[in-house]
Design a protein around this motif. Sequence first.
Motif, PDB file in Angstrom:
ATOM      1  N   TYR A 103      48.644  34.243  38.341  1.00 15.07           N
ATOM      2  CA  TYR A 103      47.710  33.507  37.475  1.00 15.07           C
ATOM      3  C   TYR A 103      46.954  32.446  38.268  1.00 15.07           C
ATOM      4  O   TYR A 103      45.729  32.318  38.138  1.00 15.07           O
ATOM      5  CB  TYR A 103      48.486  32.870  36.328  1.00 15.07           C
ATOM      6  CG  TYR A 103      47.618  32.138  35.331  1.00 15.07           C
ATOM      7  CD1 TYR A 103      46.760  32.837  34.490  1.00 15.07           C
ATOM      8  CD2 TYR A 103      47.658  30.745  35.241  1.00 15.07           C
ATOM      9  CE1 TYR A 103      45.956  32.172  33.571  1.00 15.07           C
ATOM     10  CE2 TYR A 103      46.857  30.082  34.331  1.00 15.07           C
ATOM     11  CZ  TYR A 103      46.000  30.789  33.496  1.00 15.07           C
ATOM     12  OH  TYR A 103      45.208  30.123  32.597  1.00 15.07           O
ATOM     13  N   GLN A 104      47.658  31.682  39.102  1.00 13.53           N
ATOM     14  CA  GLN A 104      47.005  30.666  39.918  1.00 13.53           C
ATOM     15  C   GLN A 104      46.035  31.283  40.919  1.00 13.53           C
ATOM     16  O   GLN A 104      44.961  30.734  41.197  1.00 13.53           O
ATOM     17  CB  GLN A 104      48.058  29.832  40.660  1.00 13.53           C
ATOM     18  CG  GLN A 104      48.925  28.966  39.763  1.00 13.53           C
ATOM     19  CD  GLN A 104      48.106  27.909  39.050  1.00 13.53           C
ATOM     20  OE1 GLN A 104      47.205  27.300  39.626  1.00 13.53           O
ATOM     21  NE2 GLN A 104      48.402  27.688  37.772  1.00 13.53           N
ATOM     22  N   THR A 105      46.409  32.420  41.474  1.00 15.71           N
ATOM     23  CA  THR A 105      45.521  33.107  42.413  1.00 15.71           C
ATOM     24  C   THR A 105      44.247  33.567  41.720  1.00 15.71           C
ATOM     25  O   THR A 105      43.133  33.428  42.253  1.00 15.71           O
ATOM     26  CB  THR A 105      46.236  34.317  43.035  1.00 15.71           C
ATOM     27  OG1 THR A 105      47.456  33.889  43.635  1.00 15.71           O
ATOM     28  CG2 THR A 105      45.374  34.967  44.097  1.00 15.71           C
ATOM     29  N   GLN A 106      44.380  34.104  40.523  1.00 21.47           N
ATOM     30  CA  GLN A 106      43.208  34.541  39.778  1.00 21.47           C
ATOM     31  C   GLN A 106      42.292  33.363  39.449  1.00 21.47           C
ATOM     32  O   GLN A 106      41.061  33.475  39.550  1.00 21.47           O
ATOM     33  CB  GLN A 106      43.657  35.256  38.500  1.00 21.47           C
ATOM     34  CG  GLN A 106      44.358  36.580  38.756  1.00 21.47           C
ATOM     35  CD  GLN A 106      45.035  37.135  37.526  1.00 21.47           C
ATOM     36  OE1 GLN A 106      44.903  36.598  36.425  1.00 21.47           O
ATOM     37  NE2 GLN A 106      45.791  38.222  37.696  1.00 21.47           N
ATOM     38  N   LEU A 107      42.872  32.210  39.069  1.00 22.73           N
ATOM     39  CA  LEU A 107      42.063  31.028  38.806  1.00 22.73           C
ATOM     40  C   LEU A 107      41.335  30.561  40.053  1.00 22.73           C
ATOM     41  O   LEU A 107      40.157  30.176  40.006  1.00 22.73           O
ATOM     42  CB  LEU A 107      42.949  29.895  38.269  1.00 22.73           C
ATOM     43  CG  LEU A 107      43.458  30.011  36.835  1.00 22.73           C
ATOM     44  CD1 LEU A 107      44.335  28.812  36.511  1.00 22.73           C
ATOM     45  CD2 LEU A 107      42.291  30.099  35.860  1.00 22.73           C
ATOM     46  N   LEU A 108      42.032  30.582  41.179  1.00 25.20           N
ATOM     47  CA  LEU A 108      41.430  30.152  42.437  1.00 25.20           C
ATOM     48  C   LEU A 108      40.211  30.986  42.780  1.00 25.20           C
ATOM     49  O   LEU A 108      39.147  30.464  43.149  1.00 25.20           O
ATOM     50  CB  LEU A 108      42.466  30.238  43.563  1.00 25.20           C
ATOM     51  CG  LEU A 108      42.026  29.723  44.931  1.00 25.20           C
ATOM     52  CD1 LEU A 108      42.005  28.214  44.944  1.00 25.20           C
ATOM     53  CD2 LEU A 108      42.948  30.250  46.024  1.00 25.20           C
ATOM     54  N   VAL A 109      40.348  32.298  42.646  1.00 28.05           N
ATOM     55  CA  VAL A 109      39.252  33.206  42.996  1.00 28.05           C
ATOM     56  C   VAL A 109      38.117  33.094  41.990  1.00 28.05           C
ATOM     57  O   VAL A 109      36.930  33.048  42.360  1.00 28.05           O
ATOM     58  CB  VAL A 109      39.779  34.658  43.074  1.00 28.05           C
ATOM     59  CG1 VAL A 109      38.620  35.632  43.240  1.00 28.05           C
ATOM     60  CG2 VAL A 109      40.769  34.799  44.219  1.00 28.05           C
ATOM     61  N   GLN A 110      38.434  33.008  40.703  1.00 29.40           N
ATOM     62  CA  GLN A 110      37.395  32.968  39.670  1.00 29.40           C
ATOM     63  C   GLN A 110      36.524  31.719  39.765  1.00 29.40           C
ATOM     64  O   GLN A 110      35.346  31.752  39.412  1.00 29.40           O
ATOM     65  CB  GLN A 110      38.041  33.044  38.293  1.00 29.40           C
ATOM     66  CG  GLN A 110      38.689  34.388  37.984  1.00 29.40           C
ATOM     67  CD  GLN A 110      39.532  34.352  36.733  1.00 29.40           C
ATOM     68  OE1 GLN A 110      39.580  33.344  36.009  1.00 29.40           O
ATOM     69  NE2 GLN A 110      40.228  35.455  36.456  1.00 29.40           N
ATOM     70  N   ASN A 111      37.096  30.616  40.248  1.00 31.27           N
ATOM     71  CA  ASN A 111      36.355  29.359  40.306  1.00 31.27           C
ATOM     72  C   ASN A 111      35.790  29.047  41.690  1.00 31.27           C
ATOM     73  O   ASN A 111      35.323  27.940  41.924  1.00 31.27           O
ATOM     74  CB  ASN A 111      37.264  28.200  39.875  1.00 31.27           C
ATOM     75  CG  ASN A 111      37.584  28.234  38.397  1.00 31.27           C
ATOM     76  OD1 ASN A 111      36.853  27.698  37.572  1.00 31.27           O
ATOM     77  ND2 ASN A 111      38.693  28.891  38.053  1.00 31.27           N
ATOM     78  N   ALA A 112      35.824  30.004  42.599  1.00 29.93           N
ATOM     79  CA  ALA A 112      35.346  29.751  43.964  1.00 29.93           C
ATOM     80  C   ALA A 112      33.825  29.758  44.051  1.00 29.93           C
ATOM     81  O   ALA A 112      33.248  29.049  44.872  1.00 29.93           O
ATOM     82  CB  ALA A 112      35.932  30.791  44.923  1.00 29.93           C
ATOM     83  N   GLY A 113      33.157  30.567  43.220  1.00 27.53           N
ATOM     84  CA  GLY A 113      31.705  30.687  43.325  1.00 27.53           C
ATOM     85  C   GLY A 113      31.297  31.528  44.516  1.00 27.53           C
ATOM     86  O   GLY A 113      32.128  31.993  45.305  1.00 27.53           O
TER      87      GLY A 113
END
Length: 436
Positions: free
Chosen positions: A296-306
């Motif tokens: 879940y944290q990995t998905q958030l990191l990637v989704q918010n990278a731009g």
Amino acid sequence: MSGTLLHPRLETYIETVCAQVKNREAHKLIREDINGHFTDALEDELERGWNEEEAVLRAIERLGQPEELGRSFHLIHQRRVDWPAIMCLAMLSFLGILVTIGNMRDMPFGQHDTMPWNTIAGVALGLGLGAAVFFANPRHIQKMWPLLLFGTAVLMLVTLVVGSSSRPFWGPKSLDGFDVFTMSPYLLALGLAGALSCERWKSHWRAWLLVFTVALMQILFALDGSPVLIVADIMLFVALVRHREVLWRFAVVAVPALVLGVRMTLIRLPLRYVVERFTIAFHAGTAPESIGYENYQTQLLVQNAGWFGHGMGGHPFLLAGSHGVFAFAELINLFGWSAGAVLAGVVIWLIARLWKRGMTLSQPFAYQSFLCLMTLLSFQLIYPMMIGLGVFPIIGVKMPFVSGGPLPTILALSSFGWLLNLLKRTEYRYQRAVEM
């Protein structure tokens, strides 16, 4: 060359041809090729009624001018270095150093100062070993295959018995701080390639000895609890499934099933937990604070990278876990989706290029070692990218180059050096006889 030359004049002709070819390892193939054409031409001339001396002269004349033929063979067998692949490896190595430096804040306490230097040292040592392997004679490595196969199995057994682990009861063990099990699949790949390229080791008691060795390696990986078990399994499956012998099919099917049962019994994990552990990546949001936390944290990191990331030092998210496992996600966090797409494109292009060229290898040991090592490298490069996107189960496999870990990078660069060594040798595309 097999057999005896039919006439001294042909020997002189062949020596003149080979003198034009700098690749000495191709001389044997050239001599066999010329001798075959000479034999056909000589029989044809003798059937026409010429005496032996005149038939020999005419047969040699039909072969063409030796200097011109030699130059043609030189162009065919000239070593060709894959510079685009080498440039890709250099770029990946440099990018790995940048990612490690940019994510020092996320690293466990005590590694902020040492990890960058370890990464640089790993790249330097890997490039050095890769260059050494690139210029090595594959025949010398081929002769060492029993030591590589059986010696590695013994080394794994010693590590399991006397090695140390950071976990009290269960976990990967090291031998005086050296990670033997991470290195083992690469050594076993060369050893297994040597065994499978040798006909006499495919039947009778020798074949059974290989099967039991494969079973021992599998059980040792399971007892060690190392995440590279699945990497070794995939390599063994690809290498062995091509063989039609019933014994090899037994090694492919029965041994992994046995190992799975042993592992499940020893660590006493319920089947439901195992299934959930390997499927949580697809619904990590349903358990964001427990079993699905890392995905879940990995998905958030990637989704918010731009598209262009947060830059060096910008860390709006903090991953709790190994930098090596989540290196691709951290790359995207630093440089954005565009950098992740470029890296993925380069990796896929490199893998596809090498696979396409490697399928032309016909020398048995070269082909088998390429198949085994390329399987390892493909999985080691592609699977961690899927982990970095948060969509694949996390199994602790580190991505070479980008992960910052020196050992995966050293192993990858050394293996690529070996593969490029095989691919530059054009004579391996024509040698079809099984050696040894």
